[in-house]
Design an enzyme around this catalytic site. Structure first.
Site, short mmCIF file in Angstrom:
data_model
loop_
_atom_site.label_atom_id
_atom_site.label_comp_id
_atom_site.label_asym_id
_atom_site.label_seq_id
_atom_site.Cartn_x
_atom_site.Cartn_y
_atom_site.Cartn_z
N ASN A 1 0.82 -1.21 0.00
CA ASN A 1 0.00 0.00 0.00
C ASN A 1 0.85 1.25 0.00
O ASN A 1 1.97 1.26 0.51
CB ASN A 1 -0.97 -0.01 1.19
CG ASN A 1 -0.39 0.66 2.42
OD1 ASN A 1 -0.45 1.89 2.57
ND2 ASN A 1 0.22 -0.14 3.29
N PHE B 1 -1.51 8.37 4.31
CA PHE B 1 -2.22 9.00 5.43
C PHE B 1 -3.47 9.75 4.95
O PHE B 1 -3.70 10.91 5.30
CB PHE B 1 -1.32 9.99 6.19
CG PHE B 1 -0.17 9.36 6.93
CD1 PHE B 1 -0.07 8.00 7.10
CD2 PHE B 1 0.82 10.17 7.49
CE1 PHE B 1 0.99 7.43 7.80
CE2 PHE B 1 1.88 9.62 8.18
CZ PHE B 1 1.98 8.25 8.34
N SER C 1 5.98 5.06 8.36
CA SER C 1 5.28 4.73 7.12
C SER C 1 6.12 5.18 5.93
O SER C 1 6.67 6.28 5.94
CB SER C 1 3.92 5.42 7.07
OG SER C 1 3.05 4.79 7.96
N ASN D 1 5.13 6.06 3.03
CA ASN D 1 4.38 6.76 1.98
C ASN D 1 4.20 8.26 2.18
O ASN D 1 3.45 8.89 1.48
CB ASN D 1 3.01 6.09 1.82
CG ASN D 1 3.17 4.60 1.56
OD1 ASN D 1 3.96 4.21 0.70
ND2 ASN D 1 2.48 3.78 2.31
N THR D 2 4.88 8.81 3.18
CA THR D 2 4.93 10.27 3.34
C THR D 2 6.39 10.64 3.15
O THR D 2 7.24 10.22 3.94
CB THR D 2 4.43 10.68 4.74
OG1 THR D 2 3.05 10.35 4.84
CG2 THR D 2 4.60 12.18 4.98
N LYS E 1 6.29 3.63 16.84
CA LYS E 1 6.21 2.53 15.86
C LYS E 1 7.36 2.67 14.87
O LYS E 1 7.52 3.72 14.24
CB LYS E 1 4.87 2.59 15.14
CG LYS E 1 4.65 1.43 14.17
CD LYS E 1 3.19 1.36 13.74
CE LYS E 1 2.94 0.23 12.76
NZ LYS E 1 1.52 0.15 12.39
N ASN F 1 6.27 -1.59 11.25
CA ASN F 1 5.44 -1.09 10.16
C ASN F 1 5.70 -1.91 8.88
O ASN F 1 6.42 -2.91 8.92
CB ASN F 1 5.75 0.40 9.94
CG ASN F 1 4.52 1.18 9.53
OD1 ASN F 1 3.75 0.74 8.67
ND2 ASN F 1 4.31 2.33 10.13
C1 LIG Z 1 -3.54 -0.84 3.68
C2 LIG Z 1 -2.66 -0.60 4.89
C3 LIG Z 1 -2.65 0.66 5.47
C4 LIG Z 1 -1.84 0.90 6.59
N1 LIG Z 1 -1.86 2.15 7.17
C5 LIG Z 1 -1.11 2.37 8.28
C6 LIG Z 1 -1.14 3.63 8.91
O1 LIG Z 1 -1.85 4.56 8.51
N2 LIG Z 1 -0.34 3.82 10.01
C7 LIG Z 1 0.45 2.82 10.51
O2 LIG Z 1 1.14 3.03 11.51
N3 LIG Z 1 0.48 1.61 9.93
C8 LIG Z 1 -0.28 1.37 8.84
N4 LIG Z 1 -0.23 0.13 8.25
C9 LIG Z 1 0.70 -0.88 8.78
C10 LIG Z 1 0.04 -1.87 9.73
O3 LIG Z 1 -0.45 -1.23 10.87
C11 LIG Z 1 1.07 -2.95 10.14
O4 LIG Z 1 2.13 -2.35 10.86
C12 LIG Z 1 1.65 -3.70 8.95
O5 LIG Z 1 0.68 -3.87 7.94
C13 LIG Z 1 2.21 -5.07 9.33
O6 LIG Z 1 1.22 -5.89 9.86
P1 LIG Z 1 0.41 -7.00 9.00
O7 LIG Z 1 1.42 -7.82 8.29
O8 LIG Z 1 -0.41 -7.73 10.00
O9 LIG Z 1 -0.44 -6.23 8.04
C14 LIG Z 1 -1.03 -0.13 7.13
C15 LIG Z 1 -1.07 -1.41 6.54
C16 LIG Z 1 -1.87 -1.65 5.44
C17 LIG Z 1 -1.87 -3.02 4.83
#
Ligand SMILES: Cc1cc2nc3c(=O)[nH]c(=O)nc-3n(C[C@H](O)[C@H](O)[C@H](O)COP(=O)(O)O)c2cc1C
Length: 371
Positions: free
Chosen positions: A115, A119, A180, A182-183, A217, A246
């Site tokens: 992704n 934000f 993240s 993406n910023t 994080k 993350n």
């Molecule tokens: C579509 C998507 C959007 C995410 N948006 C955020 C976010 O806004 N802030 C954040 O700290 N992590 C975000 N994450 C990261 C998740 O919180 C997590 O740290 C990461 O996906 C790893 O866990 P997982 O393998 O269970 O998905 C996002 C993950 C996904 C898949």
């Protein structure tokens, strides 16, 4: 059964399905009686699963990770699905649209997602109104904070403070997200001095608001030594804990996959090895003095159990929930109880860090997570 439904849902563009599912979850959350009824079926209420951390009681160690509810007020409906906690966000002080679509991609063969949402959220004031109205809240609500895209790095601390101020009353714990991908420039804030200038005033503000816990994080792409240094900094400035980790800018186990070329952060199964390695490293360094929320690639109870035994006090999942469906939390919570019984342990807290302490083989980072 969800397998069939998932095959159908996966025919459509991921963000379209996210919007559709979000509408159902919002509906559920608006009807507290319905939410409570469903939660009685899906959450595994058992004192052995309860965890105390940062002065809060978590009815189960499994929380929903940030990113599903980016301040939209879906948390009540998500609690109905059995999670012990829900972390919402990332929320920035001012609203912003995020990156152009498409910005979310599935890699089913890898059980992963990529992704680059950026934000997208309605801003802290709007989010505060939505969470104030939450009809159903059976566990802690975490709020993940970020900075707006156009805010220059040297003014980042003001954004984290402004978002915290707007949301301080409605969150049980807060997370500084500097990880993240993406910023643009956000991850540079993981440099110790930049981070200190954000964390010190934020922890002071959180103290002034009744001692709300603040966590940090981190990205899985940091070098081990940098994670060591940041974990030391976390304790020095009085953080309540770390979230590891993350999404990754690496592309573990997805070579030759066309979607893997999309820019953004990868989540899901390929992250588990690195997340486990980081959790056990930080646990060995700080033990229970710096509680860890372990996240990355948790799909089932075995994954959650390994994460807890590696040193995580709490665990979270996001991608596993997308692939696993509404029974995700229930299956993991039931499975964790089975693990406790097999290990002859009285509760989750007794399992935290068992593998790390025994020096048992915790998988190290997969070689292909070349970061
Ligand atoms: C579509 C998507 C959007 C995410 N948006 C955020 C976010 O806004 N802030 C954040 O700290 N992590 C975000 N994450 C990261 C998740 O919180 C997590 O740290 C990461 O996906 C790893 O866990 P997982 O393998 O269970 O998905 C996002 C993950 C996904 C898949």
């Amino acid at each position: 059964m969800y397998g069939l439904l998932r095959a159908f849902l996966f025919l459509f563009e991921p963000e379209r399905i996210h919007r559709f599912v979000s509408r159902l979850i919002r509906f559920l959350g608006k009807h507290a009686g319905l939410a409570a009824l469903l939660r009685r079926r899906l959450a595994v209420e058992d004192e052995r699963l309860a965890v105390r951390a940062f002065g809060l009681r978590f009815p189960s160690p499994l929380g929903l990770a940030a990113g599903f509810d980016k301040g939209e007020g879906l948390a009540a409906g998500l609690f109905a699905l059995g999670f012990g906690s829900v972390e919402v966000g990332t929320i920035t002080p001012r609203p912003q649209p995020g990156n152009p679509q498409p910005r979310m991609f599935r890699l089913p063969a890898q059980q992963a997602l990529i992704n680059r949402m950026g934000f997208n959220n309605a801003g802290a004031a709007e989010a505060s109104t939505r969470y104030r109205l939450l009809a159903f809240r059976p566990g802690p609500l975490g709020i993940n904070l970020g900075k707006n895209k156009e805010t220059p790095a040297e003014r980042a601390a003001e954004d984290y403070l402004a978002a915290f101020d707007a949301l301080a009353d409605v969150g049980d714990y807060f997370v500084v997200n500097v990880s993240s991908p993406n910023t643009p420039g956000l991850r540079d804030l993981q440099a110790p001095e930049a981070l200190r200038s954000i964390l010190v005033p934020l922890v002071a503000a959180a103290q002034a608001r009744g001692g709300k816990p603040v966590l940090l994080k981190l990205a899985p792409d940091l070098a081990d030594e940098d994670v060591d240094a940041l974990s030391d900094l976390a304790r020095e400035v009085g953080l309540a804990g770390l979230i590891l980790a993350n999404t990754t800018i690496g592309r573990p186990t997805a070579e030759g996959e066309p979607v893997a070329k999309e820019a953004g952060g990868m989540s899901g199964a390929p992250l588990l090895g690195r997340a486990l390695a980081l959790v056990s490293r930080v646990y060995l360094r700080h033990g229970s003095r710096l509680p860890i929320i372990g996240v990355g690639g948790i799909f089932d109870a075995d994954d959650a159990w390994r994460m807890i035994r590696a040193g995580a006090t709490l665990v979270q999942g996001y991608t596993g929930f997308i692939y696993g469906g509404p029974g995700y939390a229930h299956r993991i919570e039931r499975g964790l109880l089975r693990h406790l019984e097999q290990a002859g342990l009285p509760g989750i807290e007794a399992a935290v860090g068992l593998d790390a302490r025994e020096g048992a083989a915790t998988p190290s980072a997969p070689a292909r997570l070349g970061v």
